[in-house]
Design a protein around this motif. Structure first.
Motif, PDB file in Angstrom:
ATOM      1  N   ARG A   1       0.857  -1.182   0.000  1.00 46.32           N
ATOM      2  CA  ARG A   1       0.000   0.000   0.000  1.00 46.32           C
ATOM      3  C   ARG A   1       0.893   1.232   0.000  1.00 46.32           C
ATOM      4  O   ARG A   1       1.824   1.337   0.801  1.00 46.32           O
ATOM      5  CB  ARG A   1      -0.883  -0.008   1.246  1.00 46.32           C
ATOM      6  CG  ARG A   1      -2.138   0.836   1.066  1.00 46.32           C
ATOM      7  CD  ARG A   1      -3.130   0.626   2.191  1.00 46.32           C
ATOM      8  NE  ARG A   1      -2.672   1.262   3.415  1.00 46.32           N
ATOM      9  CZ  ARG A   1      -2.569   0.635   4.592  1.00 46.32           C
ATOM     10  NH1 ARG A   1      -2.848  -0.649   4.681  1.00 46.32           N
ATOM     11  NH2 ARG A   1      -2.166   1.283   5.652  1.00 46.32           N
TER      12      ARG A   1
ATOM     13  N   ARG B   1       5.966   3.289   1.125  1.00 49.62           N
ATOM     14  CA  ARG B   1       5.139   2.132   0.809  1.00 49.62           C
ATOM     15  C   ARG B   1       5.210   1.133   1.946  1.00 49.62           C
ATOM     16  O   ARG B   1       6.266   0.944   2.568  1.00 49.62           O
ATOM     17  CB  ARG B   1       5.681   1.494  -0.470  1.00 49.62           C
ATOM     18  CG  ARG B   1       4.712   0.644  -1.216  1.00 49.62           C
ATOM     19  CD  ARG B   1       5.225   0.371  -2.605  1.00 49.62           C
ATOM     20  NE  ARG B   1       6.358  -0.540  -2.588  1.00 49.62           N
ATOM     21  CZ  ARG B   1       6.512  -1.536  -3.470  1.00 49.62           C
ATOM     22  NH1 ARG B   1       5.612  -1.737  -4.418  1.00 49.62           N
ATOM     23  NH2 ARG B   1       7.557  -2.303  -3.419  1.00 49.62           N
TER      24      ARG B   1
ATOM     25  N   ASP C   1      -3.122   3.198  -7.408  1.00 54.41           N
ATOM     26  CA  ASP C   1      -2.381   2.285  -6.538  1.00 54.41           C
ATOM     27  C   ASP C   1      -2.947   0.877  -6.616  1.00 54.41           C
ATOM     28  O   ASP C   1      -3.752   0.460  -5.806  1.00 54.41           O
ATOM     29  CB  ASP C   1      -2.439   2.796  -5.088  1.00 54.41           C
ATOM     30  CG  ASP C   1      -1.622   1.904  -4.163  1.00 54.41           C
ATOM     31  OD1 ASP C   1      -0.916   1.014  -4.679  1.00 54.41           O
ATOM     32  OD2 ASP C   1      -1.681   2.106  -2.940  1.00 54.41           O
TER      33      ASP C   1
ATOM     34  N   GLN D   1      -2.622  -2.509  -5.731  1.00 51.11           N
ATOM     35  CA  GLN D   1      -1.850  -3.076  -4.626  1.00 51.11           C
ATOM     36  C   GLN D   1      -1.196  -4.412  -4.952  1.00 51.11           C
ATOM     37  O   GLN D   1      -0.347  -4.882  -4.215  1.00 51.11           O
ATOM     38  CB  GLN D   1      -2.747  -3.207  -3.391  1.00 51.11           C
ATOM     39  CG  GLN D   1      -3.408  -1.880  -3.036  1.00 51.11           C
ATOM     40  CD  GLN D   1      -4.008  -1.890  -1.643  1.00 51.11           C
ATOM     41  OE1 GLN D   1      -4.040  -2.923  -0.991  1.00 51.11           O
ATOM     42  NE2 GLN D   1      -4.452  -0.728  -1.189  1.00 51.11           N
TER      43      GLN D   1
END
Lengths: 240, 240
Positions: free
Chosen positions: A101, A131, A160, A162
């Motif tokens: 994340r 991160r 983003d 993941q």
DNA sequence: CAGTGGTCTAGACCACTGC
DNA sequence: CAGTGGTCTAGACCACTGA
């Protein structure tokens, strides 16, 4: 034809000429390069000599040869990276899904140590990513990643995802290919920020892995610093 | 002549035959082996093929070739060992004299994990050394070393020459040559014994380096566990 | 099947070492 | 200088891939 001044053996010079072509992106990773016979014609050398040059390139991890099919530019996978040696990677079920994340993302004037590490002008603008890497729902690594904004601007606006690893994104979004990495391991103790993010007590040992990633042309592309509980580390090597 | 069943290329088979001779101690470390022409006659192969077999052996660190002089059995030096990466090694003045003091030395029935690691019978007798390594007067490493008593009996009675490294002693006193080592790094925290010997606070991070040393024949010779302050560790690698 | 890389040879020549 | 490893060639043959 060839310089008489360069006294290195022919197969070494040919190795370097081909490596240069790869660095210049004449062929992209995964692509087939000319056959040994064609290379022999290009560089005016016998088959055995070309073969020997390709042997060296294969040892260096720049190409991959497939018998009967051809010779291809290799896309490295960095299997022996120190980070990979952590316990949570070696778990029984190989289906563990690593996730990550992005906590922070910004562009800013590069701090001195960053511009130095990335060989940029002192006043260059850089991207900073913070991160958190997660395995099985557990946070195990805090990473700080620095990039040259001029090369990696698309990173600032990407969504983003993941699941995704960064290096394939660098390639698809920015056209930058990581060919080699250097990692340095040191040990620190957890400060309060580490402790909170990683869910461990402050003062516990932390493995600090600094990584510099280079392109095929030898230029530094990414500087990364990863911190995780040292208790998860188990690194093995064999030496002669 | 050569087995038709073994489908590996000739130069690979010759590589293994020569490696076997080295393992059998046909030639000792430092000694010259037969010339390429002689080897060619022995194994009934052309010069190029012998050269290729020797290339492999050189890559594996088993031999060293000296142009115009000959080919020699190599004595490894383990420059890239993890232990070497510690800060106190990389200091400016290269004249730092590492010393080591043997704290304990005894023969005893081998604990289960030791006999397993050394591939010995369960009831084998082993030697245990406890050693303190000292740089510039400062203790920086506690080592526990395990050996097969049957091979290393002279170690029990040797005098403690604090300047000497162990591997040359193994060779001169016991005739055992270390050809390869495997090291595994993990991180622990200092217990009270560590803290006292190393002069650091209990609970501080400790680098634990487990080492298995093998002979040319691939048999384990020594099992060693070294503990030192993790703050002194700085380990660097390059990966493709 | 044609095309590709992999092995192997015999021999020429070069470069280095040490007597 | 003779002896040794290092380079390079031309060509034969083999083993594998993929259409």
């Amino acid at each position: 034809m060839s310089d008489r001044i360069d006294r290195r053996p022919l197969y070494r010079r040919i190795r370097d000429l081909i490596a240069e072509e790869i660095a210049k992106n004449t062929w992209r990773p995964g692509e087939r390069i000319p056959t040994e016979a064609e290379l022999g014609a290009t560089y005016e050398a016998a088959g055995g000599t070309i073969g020997r040059a390709l042997d060296l390139l294969e040892d260096d991890g720049l190409i991959e040869r497939v018998h009967g099919s051809g010779t291809f530019v290799r896309r490295p996978n960095f299997q022996t990276a120190i980070i990979r040696s952590a316990q949570y990677y070696g778990c029984a079920s190989d289906v563990r899904t690593p996730r990550s994340r992005i906590l922070e993302r910004e562009a800013l004037p590069g701090p001195r140590d960053v511009t130095t590490a990335l060989c940029l002008d002192e006043d260059a603008q850089v991207i900073r990513l913070k991160r958190l890497r997660i395995y099985d729902g557990l946070p195990v690594l805090v990473e700080c990643i620095w990039l040259d904004e001029a090369r990696f601007a698309p990173i600032l606006t990407m969504e983003d995802d993941q699941q995704q690893l960064l290096y394939p994104i660098y390639e698809s979004l920015c056209g930058e290919v990581v060919a080699r990495i250097e990692e340095t391991l040191t040990i620190d103790v957890a400060d309060n920020a580490d402790a909170e993010l990683l869910g461990i007590g402050p003062g516990r040992p932390i493995a600090v892995i600094e990584r510099l990633a280079f392109g095929y042309d030898g230029h530094p592309l990414e500087w990364r610093c990863s911190r995780g509980p040292a208790s998860d580390l188990r690194y093995k090597i064999s030496i002669r």
